[in-house]
Design a protein around this motif. Structure first.
Motif, mmCIF file in Angstrom:
data_model
loop_
_atom_site.group_PDB
_atom_site.id
_atom_site.type_symbol
_atom_site.label_atom_id
_atom_site.label_comp_id
_atom_site.label_asym_id
_atom_site.label_seq_id
_atom_site.Cartn_x
_atom_site.Cartn_y
_atom_site.Cartn_z
ATOM 1 N N ALA A 350 114.707 30.166 39.453
ATOM 2 C CA ALA A 350 113.249 30.133 39.256
ATOM 3 C C ALA A 350 112.794 28.721 38.882
ATOM 4 O O ALA A 350 111.776 28.226 39.393
ATOM 5 N N ASP A 351 113.554 28.048 38.023
ATOM 6 C CA ASP A 351 113.205 26.663 37.639
ATOM 7 C C ASP A 351 113.200 25.770 38.880
ATOM 8 O O ASP A 351 112.331 24.911 39.042
ATOM 9 N N TYR A 352 114.186 25.992 39.750
ATOM 10 C CA TYR A 352 114.280 25.161 40.959
ATOM 11 C C TYR A 352 113.084 25.398 41.885
ATOM 12 O O TYR A 352 112.510 24.457 42.437
ATOM 13 N N VAL A 353 112.693 26.673 42.032
ATOM 14 C CA VAL A 353 111.540 26.984 42.894
ATOM 15 C C VAL A 353 110.292 26.286 42.352
ATOM 16 O O VAL A 353 109.479 25.742 43.104
ATOM 17 N N ARG A 354 110.178 26.241 41.044
ATOM 18 C CA ARG A 354 108.954 25.683 40.446
ATOM 19 C C ARG A 354 108.961 24.162 40.395
ATOM 20 O O ARG A 354 107.914 23.533 40.469
ATOM 21 N N THR A 355 110.143 23.556 40.263
ATOM 22 C CA THR A 355 110.173 22.101 40.070
ATOM 23 C C THR A 355 110.747 21.343 41.267
ATOM 24 O O THR A 355 110.545 20.137 41.393
ATOM 25 N N GLY A 356 111.511 22.045 42.111
ATOM 26 C CA GLY A 356 112.173 21.376 43.235
ATOM 27 C C GLY A 356 113.374 20.542 42.801
ATOM 28 O O GLY A 356 113.956 19.822 43.597
ATOM 29 N N LYS A 357 113.741 20.649 41.518
ATOM 30 C CA LYS A 357 114.873 19.828 41.027
ATOM 31 C C LYS A 357 115.952 20.726 40.451
ATOM 32 O O LYS A 357 115.652 21.814 39.944
ATOM 33 N N HIS A 358 117.178 20.247 40.504
ATOM 34 C CA HIS A 358 118.235 20.986 39.810
ATOM 35 C C HIS A 358 119.345 20.067 39.351
ATOM 36 O O HIS A 358 119.532 18.965 39.886
ATOM 37 N N ASP A 359 120.065 20.528 38.335
ATOM 38 C CA ASP A 359 121.200 19.795 37.803
ATOM 39 C C ASP A 359 122.211 20.872 37.396
ATOM 40 O O ASP A 359 122.251 21.298 36.251
ATOM 41 N N TRP A 360 122.984 21.316 38.379
ATOM 42 C CA TRP A 360 123.812 22.506 38.168
ATOM 43 C C TRP A 360 125.307 22.223 38.105
ATOM 44 O O TRP A 360 126.107 23.155 38.080
ATOM 45 N N ASP A 361 125.659 20.921 38.086
ATOM 46 C CA ASP A 361 127.091 20.591 38.169
ATOM 47 C C ASP A 361 127.914 21.196 37.026
ATOM 48 O O ASP A 361 129.099 21.461 37.181
ATOM 49 N N ASN A 362 127.265 21.398 35.885
ATOM 50 C CA ASN A 362 127.978 21.989 34.739
ATOM 51 C C ASN A 362 128.310 23.447 34.955
ATOM 52 O O ASN A 362 129.126 24.008 34.239
ATOM 53 N N TYR A 363 127.599 24.072 35.916
ATOM 54 C CA TYR A 363 127.696 25.532 36.029
ATOM 55 C C TYR A 363 128.456 26.019 37.250
ATOM 56 O O TYR A 363 128.871 27.167 37.301
ATOM 57 N N GLN A 364 128.559 25.188 38.273
ATOM 58 C CA GLN A 364 129.205 25.663 39.502
ATOM 59 C C GLN A 364 129.625 24.503 40.384
ATOM 60 O O GLN A 364 129.127 23.384 40.244
ATOM 61 N N LEU A 365 130.533 24.805 41.322
ATOM 62 C CA LEU A 365 130.834 23.857 42.382
ATOM 63 C C LEU A 365 129.666 23.903 43.368
ATOM 64 O O LEU A 365 128.953 24.904 43.427
ATOM 65 N N PRO A 366 129.451 22.848 44.180
ATOM 66 C CA PRO A 366 128.346 22.897 45.154
ATOM 67 C C PRO A 366 128.465 24.124 46.060
ATOM 68 O O PRO A 366 129.584 24.549 46.397
ATOM 69 N N VAL A 367 127.328 24.691 46.490
ATOM 70 C CA VAL A 367 127.339 25.911 47.316
ATOM 71 C C VAL A 367 128.104 25.722 48.621
ATOM 72 O O VAL A 367 128.614 26.689 49.179
ATOM 73 N N GLU A 368 128.207 24.478 49.104
ATOM 74 C CA GLU A 368 128.950 24.206 50.348
ATOM 75 C C GLU A 368 130.369 24.761 50.284
ATOM 76 O O GLU A 368 130.979 25.054 51.305
ATOM 77 N N ASN A 369 130.908 24.876 49.069
ATOM 78 C CA ASN A 369 132.262 25.412 48.920
ATOM 79 C C ASN A 369 132.365 26.875 49.324
ATOM 80 O O ASN A 369 133.456 27.377 49.538
ATOM 81 N N TYR A 370 131.241 27.551 49.357
ATOM 82 C CA TYR A 370 131.254 28.994 49.605
ATOM 83 C C TYR A 370 130.544 29.377 50.906
ATOM 84 O O TYR A 370 130.472 30.552 51.237
ATOM 85 N N LEU A 371 129.974 28.382 51.608
ATOM 86 C CA LEU A 371 129.232 28.656 52.840
ATOM 87 C C LEU A 371 129.752 27.741 53.941
ATOM 88 O O LEU A 371 129.687 26.513 53.794
ATOM 89 N N THR A 372 130.274 28.329 55.018
ATOM 90 C CA THR A 372 130.790 27.483 56.100
ATOM 91 C C THR A 372 130.160 27.897 57.427
ATOM 92 O O THR A 372 129.791 29.070 57.595
ATOM 93 N N PRO A 373 130.035 26.954 58.372
ATOM 94 C CA PRO A 373 129.461 27.307 59.674
ATOM 95 C C PRO A 373 130.381 28.283 60.415
ATOM 96 O O PRO A 373 131.609 28.120 60.381
ATOM 97 N N ALA A 374 129.775 29.288 61.074
ATOM 98 C CA ALA A 374 130.580 30.220 61.877
ATOM 99 C C ALA A 374 130.988 29.503 63.161
ATOM 100 O O ALA A 374 130.259 28.646 63.653
ATOM 101 N N ASP A 375 132.143 29.858 63.709
ATOM 102 C CA ASP A 375 132.601 29.214 64.955
ATOM 103 C C ASP A 375 131.690 29.595 66.105
ATOM 104 O O ASP A 375 131.212 30.697 66.205
#
Ligand SMILES: Cc1cc2nc3c(=O)[nH]c(=O)nc-3n(C[C@H](O)[C@H](O)[C@H](O)COP(=O)(O)OP(=O)(O)OC[C@H]3O[C@@H](n4cnc5c(N)ncnc54)[C@H](O)[C@@H]3O)c2cc1C
Length: 375
Positions: A350-375
């Motif tokens: 919700a904070d991100y939707v409202r501000t367009g900013k985030h600082d989430w490194d303390n909480y998770q690895l980047p989402v790219e680690n969990y989302l990959t392009p399908a072949d």
């Protein structure tokens, strides 16, 4: 002359009314510049069927980011509960007892609790208890063991908690619809009422993120895990202050307000999205409860609850915008501690939707680690 000024509201659409969707909607509802819509098909929801233990501090998990997220989520509950005036039947910090038979293990657990409390004051009092003292706190037990009591431990009824937040948000800017949605290959939102426009789309769909994203040719590293627990109605009643018990080697034992006891839960990785209650599992859960309270009877079971959790290959949750589409946010993989991490994930989204900013490194690895392009 009266001049009417029309403020263009930004359209935020949330899919999923579990803990993540509900908390996100709750925080977004404070913003009058947003118009918020939520869709949910209401099947298999983990939040509705969860045990409700909020106790991250003595976890053996080594993932420091997960711990920061879980700690922050646990700390957020008292704030949300006070702001929305939810009662004890929804959320209560009655404390948690973790038992250990071996005196050395008990001492090690106690030392760990004291250490963790240095950076988690919300843990409250930490006490080492004899078996008799544990029984004093949880009179239901007929076979108590010594344990460590942490007063800040809590239990939450996930179903009521999410429901209350959504009702609260509906009084402000939230509109809800029932039904399953699909995505087109460019992220178009396809509902039972046709295609719907959005400025921001939030996919808080738990274990269903993978099938939902496939048309966009994105593979989410999310697997379903079946979880079952039993709910019992006992003849005796007890106060609001009976702690949750996390016994060594047995299922958790959660006395809710008055006379509802929950025993659970299972973690079944090989059952896909199956929602059938199993007699075998019911017997096993009952046997676990019976070892702790030999007065329990099978006919006191009022229901077997079944839900589907989402888990990732490293058992960590992830959340945030899709790598190639900042208008679509996702959250999934909350696993068996999602009622604990969920509130913080909802708030961060919700904070991100409202501000367009985030600082989430303390909480998770980047989402790219969990989302990959399908072949
Ligand atoms: C038996 C059990 C016990 C648990 N015990 C605990 C506990 O003690 N403590 C703890 O912290 N956590 C616990 N959990 C974990 C926790 O419940 C989950 O991690 C958390 O609730 C996940 O929340 P969510 O919002 O991500 O997903 P969910 O709550 O699963 O919500 C996702 C929603 O999205 C909807 N949806 C999906 N796809 C679509 C679509 N295409 N269109 C429309 N709607 C869609 C689903 O129907 C669902 O309602 C437990 C879980 C289970 C099952």
């Amino acid at each position: 002359m009266v001049v009417e000024v029309t403020i263009m509201q930004k359209q935020v659409t949330i899919i999923g009314s579990g803990i993540v969707g509900a908390v996100t909607a709750y925080y977004l509802s404070a913003d009058p510049t947003l118009s918020v819509t939520l869709y949910d098909e209401g099947i298999g929801q983990a939040t509705k069927n969860a045990a409700g233990i909020i106790f991250p501090w003595l976890s053996k998990r080594r993932n420091k980011r997960w711990y920061q997220l879980a700690k922050a989520g646990a700390a957020l509950y008292p704030e949300i509960v006070a702001d929305t005036q939810m009662g004890y039947s929804v959320y209560q910090q009655a404390g948690t007892v973790v038992t250990r038979e071996n005196p050395d293990d008990l001492q090690a657990l106690y030392d760990l609790a004291l250490e963790r409390r240095k950076t988690a004051p919300q843990m409250g009092n930490v006490e080492k208890l004899s078996a008799a003292e544990v029984q004093d706190k949880i009179p239901l037990l007929t076979a108590p063991q010594p344990g460590v009591f942490v007063s800040g431990g809590a239990r939450v009824d996930g179903d009521k908690f999410a429901h209350n937040l959504l009702k609260y948000a509906e009084k402000r800017n939230l509109v809800r619809h029932k039904g399953k949605v699909r995505l087109g290959d460019q992220g178009q939102l396809l509902t039972v009422n046709g295609q719907q426009a959005y400025d921001t789309l939030i996919l808080a769909v738990g274990a269903w993120l993978k099938p939902l994203l496939l048309p966009m040719k994105i593979v989410a590293d999310v697997r379903p895990q079946k979880g079952q627990l039993i709910e019992m109605q006992l003849p005796e009643t007890w106060g609001d202050d009976v702690p949750v018990l996390m016994p060594e080697g047995e299922r958790d034992f959660i006395p809710f307000t008055r006379n509802k006891l929950v025993v659970g839960a299972t973690h079944e990785n090989d059952q896909g999205y199956d929602l059938q209650a199993s007699d075998l599992v019911e017997n096993d859960l009952f046997a676990s409860g019976y070892k702790l309270d030999s007065r329990l009877r099978k006919d006191q079971i009022t229901q077997v609850k079944v839900g589907t959790r989402a888990y990732t290959r490293d058992f960590a949750p992830f959340f945030g915008p899709l790598p190639d589409n900042p208008h679509i946010l996702v959250a999934s993989g909350l696993g068996s501690s999602g009622l604990t991490t969920g509130p913080m994930i909802g708030k961060l989204l919700a904070d991100y939707v409202r501000t367009g900013k985030h600082d989430w490194d303390n909480y998770q690895l980047p989402v790219e680690n969990y989302l990959t392009p399908a072949d």
